[in-house]
Design a protein around this motif. Structure first.
Motif, PDB file in Angstrom:
ATOM      1  N   GLY A  57       0.800  -1.228   0.000  1.00 50.47           N
ATOM      2  CA  GLY A  57       0.000   0.000   0.000  1.00 50.47           C
ATOM      3  C   GLY A  57       0.822   1.263   0.000  1.00 50.47           C
ATOM      4  N   CYS A  58       0.208   2.296   0.567  1.00 49.04           N
ATOM      5  CA  CYS A  58       0.762   3.643   0.456  1.00 49.04           C
ATOM      6  C   CYS A  58       1.816   3.906   1.542  1.00 49.04           C
ATOM      7  CB  CYS A  58      -0.364   4.654   0.584  1.00 49.04           C
ATOM      8  SG  CYS A  58      -1.177   4.571   2.188  1.00 49.04           S
ATOM      9  N   GLN A  59       2.350   5.134   1.522  1.00 51.74           N
ATOM     10  CA  GLN A  59       3.344   5.527   2.530  1.00 51.74           C
ATOM     11  C   GLN A  59       2.796   5.407   3.942  1.00 51.74           C
ATOM     12  OE1 GLN A  59       4.024   9.381   1.044  1.00 51.74           O
ATOM     13  NE2 GLN A  59       6.085   8.946   0.361  1.00 51.74           N
ATOM     14  N   MET A  60       1.491   5.697   4.078  1.00 49.83           N
ATOM     15  CA  MET A  60       0.925   5.626   5.423  1.00 49.83           C
ATOM     16  C   MET A  60       0.942   4.188   5.922  1.00 49.83           C
ATOM     17  SD  MET A  60      -1.709   8.651   6.034  1.00 49.83           S
ATOM     18  CE  MET A  60      -1.631   8.271   7.709  1.00 49.83           C
ATOM     19  N   ASN A  61       0.673   3.253   4.995  1.00 46.49           N
ATOM     20  CA  ASN A  61       0.748   1.843   5.380  1.00 46.49           C
ATOM     21  C   ASN A  61       2.174   1.450   5.733  1.00 46.49           C
ATOM     22  OD1 ASN A  61      -1.951   1.560   4.810  1.00 46.49           O
ATOM     23  ND2 ASN A  61      -1.671  -0.404   3.779  1.00 46.49           N
ATOM     24  N   ASP A  62       3.110   1.927   4.912  1.00 47.31           N
ATOM     25  CA  ASP A  62       4.520   1.621   5.199  1.00 47.31           C
ATOM     26  C   ASP A  62       4.874   2.117   6.593  1.00 47.31           C
ATOM     27  OD1 ASP A  62       5.043   0.461   2.778  1.00 47.31           O
ATOM     28  OD2 ASP A  62       5.824   2.281   1.849  1.00 47.31           O
ATOM     29  N   HIS A  63       4.438   3.334   6.881  1.00 47.77           N
ATOM     30  CA  HIS A  63       4.808   3.907   8.176  1.00 47.77           C
ATOM     31  C   HIS A  63       4.058   3.204   9.310  1.00 47.77           C
ATOM     32  CE1 HIS A  63       6.265   6.430  11.220  1.00 47.77           C
ATOM     33  NE2 HIS A  63       5.180   7.177  11.356  1.00 47.77           N
ATOM     34  N   ASP A  64       2.796   2.830   9.084  1.00 43.52           N
ATOM     35  CA  ASP A  64       2.080   2.056  10.107  1.00 43.52           C
ATOM     36  C   ASP A  64       2.864   0.781  10.422  1.00 43.52           C
ATOM     37  OD1 ASP A  64       0.033   3.831  10.356  1.00 43.52           O
ATOM     38  OD2 ASP A  64      -1.422   2.688   9.192  1.00 43.52           O
ATOM     39  N   SER A  65       3.399   0.161   9.351  1.00 43.36           N
ATOM     40  CA  SER A  65       4.161  -1.081   9.576  1.00 43.36           C
ATOM     41  C   SER A  65       5.411  -0.806  10.401  1.00 43.36           C
ATOM     42  CB  SER A  65       4.574  -1.717   8.242  1.00 43.36           C
ATOM     43  OG  SER A  65       3.465  -2.378   7.702  1.00 43.36           O
TER      44      SER A  65
ATOM     45  N   PHE B 205      -2.060   6.610  16.688  1.00 48.06           N
ATOM     46  CA  PHE B 205      -1.219   5.445  16.937  1.00 48.06           C
ATOM     47  C   PHE B 205       0.213   5.911  17.190  1.00 48.06           C
ATOM     48  CE2 PHE B 205       1.059   1.678  14.886  1.00 48.06           C
ATOM     49  CZ  PHE B 205       1.147   1.011  16.089  1.00 48.06           C
ATOM     50  N   GLU B 206       0.522   6.075  18.476  1.00 50.75           N
ATOM     51  CA  GLU B 206       1.867   6.510  18.833  1.00 50.75           C
ATOM     52  C   GLU B 206       2.540   5.375  19.576  1.00 50.75           C
ATOM     53  OE1 GLU B 206       2.032  10.361  20.732  1.00 50.75           O
ATOM     54  OE2 GLU B 206       0.101  10.826  19.831  1.00 50.75           O
ATOM     55  N   THR B 207       3.776   5.142  19.288  1.00 53.65           N
ATOM     56  CA  THR B 207       4.481   4.085  19.997  1.00 53.65           C
ATOM     57  C   THR B 207       5.739   4.679  20.620  1.00 53.65           C
ATOM     58  OG1 THR B 207       5.953   3.441  18.230  1.00 53.65           O
ATOM     59  CG2 THR B 207       3.788   2.452  18.189  1.00 53.65           C
ATOM     60  N   PRO B 208       6.213   4.082  21.708  1.00 57.82           N
ATOM     61  CA  PRO B 208       7.435   4.618  22.307  1.00 57.82           C
ATOM     62  C   PRO B 208       8.615   4.487  21.353  1.00 57.82           C
ATOM     63  CG  PRO B 208       6.815   2.530  23.335  1.00 57.82           C
ATOM     64  CD  PRO B 208       5.702   2.918  22.425  1.00 57.82           C
ATOM     65  N   VAL B 209       8.548   3.508  20.483  1.00 52.72           N
ATOM     66  CA  VAL B 209       9.639   3.329  19.516  1.00 52.72           C
ATOM     67  C   VAL B 209       9.039   3.004  18.160  1.00 52.72           C
ATOM     68  CG1 VAL B 209      11.670   2.563  20.807  1.00 52.72           C
ATOM     69  CG2 VAL B 209       9.788   0.989  20.415  1.00 52.72           C
ATOM     70  N   THR B 210       9.653   3.507  17.151  1.00 50.88           N
ATOM     71  CA  THR B 210       9.242   3.167  15.793  1.00 50.88           C
ATOM     72  C   THR B 210      10.463   2.621  15.095  1.00 50.88           C
ATOM     73  OG1 THR B 210       7.626   4.921  15.806  1.00 50.88           O
ATOM     74  CG2 THR B 210       8.282   4.116  13.662  1.00 50.88           C
ATOM     75  N   ARG B 211      10.261   1.499  14.435  1.00 52.84           N
ATOM     76  CA  ARG B 211      11.401   0.902  13.759  1.00 52.84           C
ATOM     77  C   ARG B 211      11.356   1.401  12.320  1.00 52.84           C
ATOM     78  NH1 ARG B 211      13.365  -1.560   9.940  1.00 52.84           N
ATOM     79  NH2 ARG B 211      14.223  -3.655   9.924  1.00 52.84           N
ATOM     80  N   ARG B 212      12.335   2.169  11.899  1.00 46.41           N
ATOM     81  CA  ARG B 212      12.261   2.847  10.604  1.00 46.41           C
ATOM     82  C   ARG B 212      13.087   2.139   9.535  1.00 46.41           C
ATOM     83  NH1 ARG B 212      10.680   6.936  14.007  1.00 46.41           N
ATOM     84  NH2 ARG B 212       9.012   8.101  13.044  1.00 46.41           N
ATOM     85  N   ASP B 213      12.476   2.033   8.358  1.00 46.12           N
ATOM     86  CA  ASP B 213      13.149   1.324   7.271  1.00 46.12           C
ATOM     87  C   ASP B 213      14.083   2.215   6.465  1.00 46.12           C
ATOM     88  OD1 ASP B 213      12.091  -1.135   7.812  1.00 46.12           O
ATOM     89  OD2 ASP B 213      10.278  -0.763   6.656  1.00 46.12           O
ATOM     90  N   ASN B 214      13.780   3.534   6.440  1.00 40.40           N
ATOM     91  CA  ASN B 214      14.626   4.429   5.671  1.00 40.40           C
ATOM     92  C   ASN B 214      15.609   5.100   6.626  1.00 40.40           C
ATOM     93  OD1 ASN B 214      15.634   6.813   4.373  1.00 40.40           O
ATOM     94  ND2 ASN B 214      13.982   6.624   2.888  1.00 40.40           N
ATOM     95  N   PRO B 215      16.892   4.971   6.357  1.00 40.79           N
ATOM     96  CA  PRO B 215      17.879   5.470   7.316  1.00 40.79           C
ATOM     97  C   PRO B 215      18.040   6.992   7.341  1.00 40.79           C
ATOM     98  CG  PRO B 215      18.963   4.444   5.452  1.00 40.79           C
ATOM     99  CD  PRO B 215      17.506   4.237   5.244  1.00 40.79           C
ATOM    100  N   TRP B 216      17.481   7.686   6.361  1.00 42.18           N
ATOM    101  CA  TRP B 216      17.693   9.144   6.332  1.00 42.18           C
ATOM    102  C   TRP B 216      16.395   9.910   6.450  1.00 42.18           C
ATOM    103  CZ3 TRP B 216      19.634   5.914   2.400  1.00 42.18           C
ATOM    104  CH2 TRP B 216      20.918   5.448   2.693  1.00 42.18           C
ATOM    105  N   ARG B 217      15.324   9.343   5.878  1.00 40.63           N
ATOM    106  CA  ARG B 217      14.047  10.038   5.921  1.00 40.63           C
ATOM    107  C   ARG B 217      13.129   9.319   6.903  1.00 40.63           C
ATOM    108  NH1 ARG B 217      10.520  10.162   0.611  1.00 40.63           N
ATOM    109  NH2 ARG B 217      12.140  11.597  -0.055  1.00 40.63           N
TER     110      ARG B 217
END
Ligand code: SAM
Ligand code: SF4
Length: 470
Positions: free
Chosen positions: A45-53, A167-179
């Motif tokens: 899906g979209c960026q929002m889905n990516d970020h939700d993941s 949906f806020e989490t204490p930690v978010t695991r990010r796939d993009n290392p710069w953005r």
């Protein structure tokens, strides 16, 4: 997913280390590194889905689960889904079919996101091997739901949309290392007649400005230099705190955070696109000169039927306002062709809008009837073949426009954030602040994550090529 091929920068390594160190984040729960504690998360899906993941992964990692790279290695397979168009939703069920045999191996199969919300418990009928169904408005309840599964429940659901939660989490695991992506507003209060989002993501909820700014400061400390603020109608942002920060003020406040060099935002709704947003871009170079402003159609009659809340003329006034800015701002859009009742003349109006606006890029779609939406009751009178013809004509026109734009860029210099390295030696990819991609050459050994000057030396049908200059 740790993408080693990209040669991760230090900040990303640091964050992953923190996230995968259960001692640092597990909240009193035993660290499950055995059979039950591994998850594979696939997103569609979209960026929002990516970020939700990213947030779901962060939440699970913080509870002691471990993320793995293949369904085979996982004890839990989670599929974050999209239902914006029918094809997307069909794809979800065919992918779920592929996970079927995994259940007999004792794995938990879970469906998250828009298809989960839309289909609800019917998913258990269509795919009985699924045991968890959770819409995006209920993600914060995921740990409870997983606990229920661990306690022996065979099926659990989280399908509420009447929530004030963001949906806020204490930690978010990010796939993009710069953005880094940050959702600042969840759900949608608009009622575009073709769209499932208000049904799948629930009503609009804005996140508190102090919480957003705190996260941006943490991101900057971790080494992220670009943040992208996300929302279905990001510019409807309404700060729930007593500060009552306007969206444009939030953009400026994010830009002020030390270490942040670029602030992006998407998606903007034309009706709420106000002059103060353009003024923020003019005033603060860190606010990127790119606006994604979906128009959907160039015909006022079709826009009315779509319940888009603006006419062609009103949309063009917004474009004129953006074009009038002191520095050039890139404009991109979304368009739907073949909406019920769209005549050939109305479609021609969309083509003429492209000529008039000269978009930098465009996402285009064939209309797809969706459950619960008002347009479902309108006769979907245009054949798939005709929709395909209109889509191709639209894309041809946009290609011509982009080819001319790329040709005009030759000889110009741009600052790019380097985000990719080609397997071909000395070849790199970077993005300008207006989100134009440039493939360029450089003799440097390591550039990923840095900002460099690039001179455009040529144009290809799909973009620009250039060379690294001092
Ligand atoms: N909130 C954004 C806005 O209002 O522009 C768009 C969100 S939606 C995830 C992305 C795009 O999908 C829309 O802009 C629209 O062009 C397209 N889309 C949404 N529903 C559609 C449908 N039923 N058929 C075809 N395209 C659709
Ligand atoms: Fe869907 Fe319209 Fe909301 Fe965008 S603004 S998410 S198209 S309802």
């Amino acid at each position: 997913m740790i993408n080693c091929a990209l040669g991760m920068s230090k900040p990303f390594d640091i964050e992953l280390e923190r996230l995968t160190d259960p001692a640092a984040y597990s909240e009193g729960r035993s660290t499950a590194t055995g059979q039950r504690g591994t998850f594979f998360l696939e997103t569609f899906g979209c960026q929002m889905n990516d970020h939700d993941s990213e947030k779901v992964a962060g939440l699970l990692l913080s509870r002691g689960y471990q993320q793995v790279e293949t369904p085979e290695a996982a004890s839990m397979i989670l599929y974050n889904t999209c239902s914006i168009r029918e094809k997307a939703a069909q794809k979800v069920f065919s992918r779920l079919g592929e996970f079927r045999e995994k259940q007999s191996e004792g794995k938990v199969i879970g469906v998250l996101g828009c298809v989960a919300q839309q289909e609800g418990e019917d998913i258990f009928k269509r795919a009985p091997w699924v045991s968890l169904v959770c819409g995006s408005a209920s993600y914060s309840k995921l740990p409870e739901m997983l606990a229920q599964l661990e306690a022996g429940n065979s099926r659990v659901t989280g399908l509420d949309t009447d929530t004030d939660d963001t949906f806020e989490t204490p930690v978010t695991r990010r796939d993009n290392p710069w953005r880094a992506y940050l959702t600042i507003i969840e759900g949608c209060d608009k009622a575009c007649s073709y769209c499932v989002v208000p049904f799948t993501r629930g009503p609009e909820r804005s996140r508190a400005s102090d919480s957003i700014l705190k996260e941006v400061r943490q991101l900057a400390e971790l080494g992220y230099s670009e943040v992208q603020l996300l929302g279905q109608t990001v510019n409807s942002y309404a700060d729930p705190t007593s500060r009552r920060m306007r969206f444009s003020e939030l953009l400026l406040a994010v830009a002020e955070v030390e270490g942040i060099r670029r602030v992006r935002f998407t998606t903007s709704h034309p009706s709420e696109f106000t002059p103060d947003i353009v003024e923020a871009i003019e005033r603060e170079p860190k606010v990127c000169d790119h606006v994604h402003l979906p128009v959907q159609s160039g015909s006022s009659r079709v826009l009315r039927a779509m319940q888009r809340t603006y006419s062609r003329e009103e949309y063009l006034e917004k474009i004129a306002m953006i074009r009038g800015a002191k520095r050039p701002i890139g404009i991109t859009t979304d368009i739907i062709v073949g909406f019920p009742g769209e005549t050939e003349a109305e479609f021609e109006e969309t083509l003429s809008l492209l000529d008039e606006v000269q978009y930098d890029s465009m996402f285009s779609f064939k209309y797809s009837p969706r459950p619960n939406t008002p347009s479902l009751s309108m006769s979907d009178s245009i054949s798939e073949e005709e929709k395909g013809r209109r889509l191709a004509a639209l894309q041809d026109k946009q290609r011509e426009i982009q080819a001319l734009k790329h040709a005009r860029m030759v000889g110009e210099r741009f600052e790019v954030l380097v985000s990719g390295k080609s397997r071909r030696e000395n070849q790199w990819t970077g993005y300008t602040t207006s989100h134009r991609m440039i493939n360029f050459t450089s003799q440097e050994r390591e550039l990923l994550g840095t900002y460099v000057q690039v001179k455009v030396t040529g144009a290809t049908p799909n973009g620009s090529v250039g060379e690294h200059v001092e």
